[in-house]
Design a protein around this motif. Structure first.
Motif, PDB file in Angstrom:
ATOM      1  N   UNK A  79       0.828  -1.204   0.000  1.00  0.00           N
ATOM      2  CA  UNK A  79       0.000   0.000   0.000  1.00  0.00           C
ATOM      3  C   UNK A  79       0.865   1.258   0.000  1.00  0.00           C
ATOM      4  N   UNK A  80       1.945   1.238   0.761  1.00  0.00           N
ATOM      5  CA  UNK A  80       2.854   2.396   0.816  1.00  0.00           C
ATOM      6  C   UNK A  80       3.473   2.670  -0.547  1.00  0.00           C
ATOM      7  N   UNK A  81       3.984   1.638  -1.204  1.00  0.00           N
ATOM      8  CA  UNK A  81       4.618   1.831  -2.506  1.00  0.00           C
ATOM      9  C   UNK A  81       3.600   2.232  -3.575  1.00  0.00           C
ATOM     10  N   UNK A  82       2.384   1.679  -3.484  1.00  0.00           N
ATOM     11  CA  UNK A  82       1.355   2.075  -4.442  1.00  0.00           C
ATOM     12  C   UNK A  82       0.963   3.536  -4.225  1.00  0.00           C
ATOM     13  N   UNK A  83       0.924   3.976  -2.990  1.00  0.00           N
ATOM     14  CA  UNK A  83       0.656   5.381  -2.707  1.00  0.00           C
ATOM     15  C   UNK A  83       1.747   6.283  -3.250  1.00  0.00           C
ATOM     16  N   UNK A  84       3.008   5.818  -3.186  1.00  0.00           N
ATOM     17  CA  UNK A  84       4.111   6.603  -3.739  1.00  0.00           C
ATOM     18  C   UNK A  84       3.988   6.727  -5.252  1.00  0.00           C
ATOM     19  N   UNK A  85       3.580   5.630  -5.917  1.00  0.00           N
ATOM     20  CA  UNK A  85       3.393   5.682  -7.368  1.00  0.00           C
ATOM     21  C   UNK A  85       2.269   6.645  -7.726  1.00  0.00           C
ATOM     22  N   UNK A  86       1.201   6.636  -6.957  1.00  0.00           N
ATOM     23  CA  UNK A  86       0.067   7.520  -7.234  1.00  0.00           C
ATOM     24  C   UNK A  86       0.440   8.986  -7.027  1.00  0.00           C
ATOM     25  N   UNK A  87       1.123   9.301  -5.923  1.00  0.00           N
ATOM     26  CA  UNK A  87       1.417  10.690  -5.592  1.00  0.00           C
ATOM     27  C   UNK A  87       2.601  11.238  -6.382  1.00  0.00           C
ATOM     28  N   UNK A  88       3.628  10.416  -6.585  1.00  0.00           N
ATOM     29  CA  UNK A  88       4.848  10.888  -7.234  1.00  0.00           C
ATOM     30  C   UNK A  88       4.881  10.590  -8.727  1.00  0.00           C
TER      31      UNK A  88
END
Length: 369
Positions: A79-88
């Motif tokens: 979830x953390x890495x997917x959030x990074x892909x979405x935001x960054x």
């Protein structure tokens, strides 16, 4: 957003499911689904944390308990890495959404069979070969085995599973960017197997199940009442010796319906279904309706704890038939002792309780109690 399978790829022998990452319509509208995948993974993480808090014991002396914790940690990282892909965005993060979802589905898809197999072996030999091991050594053993399972899954994911983003024309006017993901066949087989076995084994007793559930509720209430009347271990033992009516109250509840007592296996199966039937019904309904779910969603703590409860009940039944009442029962959400008593008519013996630094009790005073 659940992964979709475009019609041009429905008959492919190698692609089971395609995750739709982006979509371009003829009107020029562009949709990026990274946000939806993030919220989907975040919802799964929240669900697994709630199940872990409610169902999992905090003493990790059994393999499946450590496995549950490892799935929660893996969910958090994904979830953390997917959030990074979405935001960054893909340019600002070290991985793309296709890499994360594809590798995650392959990794999670390998987990069910090793976890169930090692968990069953752990339960079988816990009180034989492992009986003299300390809690710390059992914890280290479980951590090492869990890490080996995850390492095997990661080796398969990065070594044998390949997923690259592909552009596909959808209905001639829509173009989508898709990525190959996998669903877990093992989860499907296990859930359908549990539902089928439990349903057909309990089918002959349908007319008696309501009465058995009422009797089980009475036993549970009697146990709660007995626990409220005791303050500590020493007072409990003294009270039970001087008040045989209290200790025999649970057994008296069943005397009126001796002829309706279920066999032990059906009683334990009823205890399993009382707690897990809603999950099994919902999951099987989704499977029958054709809802395709990738492995990074279907491999969750609801499935693992449901399978864990079935294994605990199975071991309880087998060892009770071989050795008599099995008192070294792993902590579980199902009330196995209640349904043992429902079948046998007597309370199951409890495991010996270790008391550290017991208080000094005036033995002369106990003589007057």
């Amino acid at each position: 957003m659940l992964p979709e399978l475009p019609p041009p790829l429905e008959n492919s022998q190698t692609v089971k499911m395609m995750a739709v990452l982006e979509k371009w319509e003829a009107s020029g509208l562009h949709t990026n689904n990274n946000e939806k995948y993030f919220w989907l993974l975040l919802f799964k993480l929240g669900l697994d944390v709630a199940v872990f808090y409610a169902c999992c014991p905090k003493q990790y002396t059994f393999f499946l308990n450590v496995s549950s914790l490892s799935i929660v940690v893996a969910d958090f990282l994904l979830t953390f890495f997917m959030g990074a892909v979405w935001l960054l965005g893909t340019e600002g993060s070290f991985a793309s959404a296709c890499l994360l979802l594809g590798k995650a589905s392959a990794t999670y898809g390998v987990l069910p069979l090793p976890m169930v197999g090692l968990g069953l072996i752990d339960y079988c030999f816990h009180n034989t070969f492992l009986i003299n091991h300390t809690a710390l050594s059992k914890l280290l053993k479980n951590v090492i085995l869990t890490m080996l399972v995850w390492m095997t899954a990661l080796v398969y994911s990065f070594g044998f599973f390949h997923s690259e983003p592909m552009r596909v024309s959808y209905m001639t006017e829509i173009k989508v960017l898709v990525c190959k993901v996998e669903e877990s066949t093992a989860i499907t087989v296990i859930v359908l197997g549990l539902f089928t076995v439990t349903f057909f084994m309990m089918l002959p007793f349908c007319s008696r199940i309501p009465q058995w559930v009422k009797e089980a509720d009475k036993i549970y209430e009697a146990r709660e009442e007995r626990e409220k009347t005791t303050s500590d271990l020493f007072v409990t033992s003294t009270w039970n010796r001087n008040n045989p009516e209290t200790t025999g109250k649970e057994e008296q509840l069943l005397e009126k319906h001796v002829w309706m007592r279920p066999p032990l296996w059906s009683s334990l199966l009823l205890g399993f279904l009382i707690f897990w039937m809603p999950y099994l019904v919902v999951t099987v309904s989704c499977l029958l309706c054709g809802f395709a779910v990738p492995a990074y969603i279907s491999v969750n703590l609801l499935w693992l704890e449901c399978t864990n409860s079935f294994l605990v009940g199975l071991i309880f039944w087998v060892k009770s038939n071989i050795r008599g009442p099995y008192i070294h029962l792993p902590e579980n959400v199902c009330s196995w002792q209640i349904y043992w008593q429902l079948s046998k008519g007597t309370a199951q013996p409890e495991a010996p309780i270790a008391v550290l630094n017991p208080p000094q009790v005036n033995k002369k005073a106990l003589l007057y109690v």
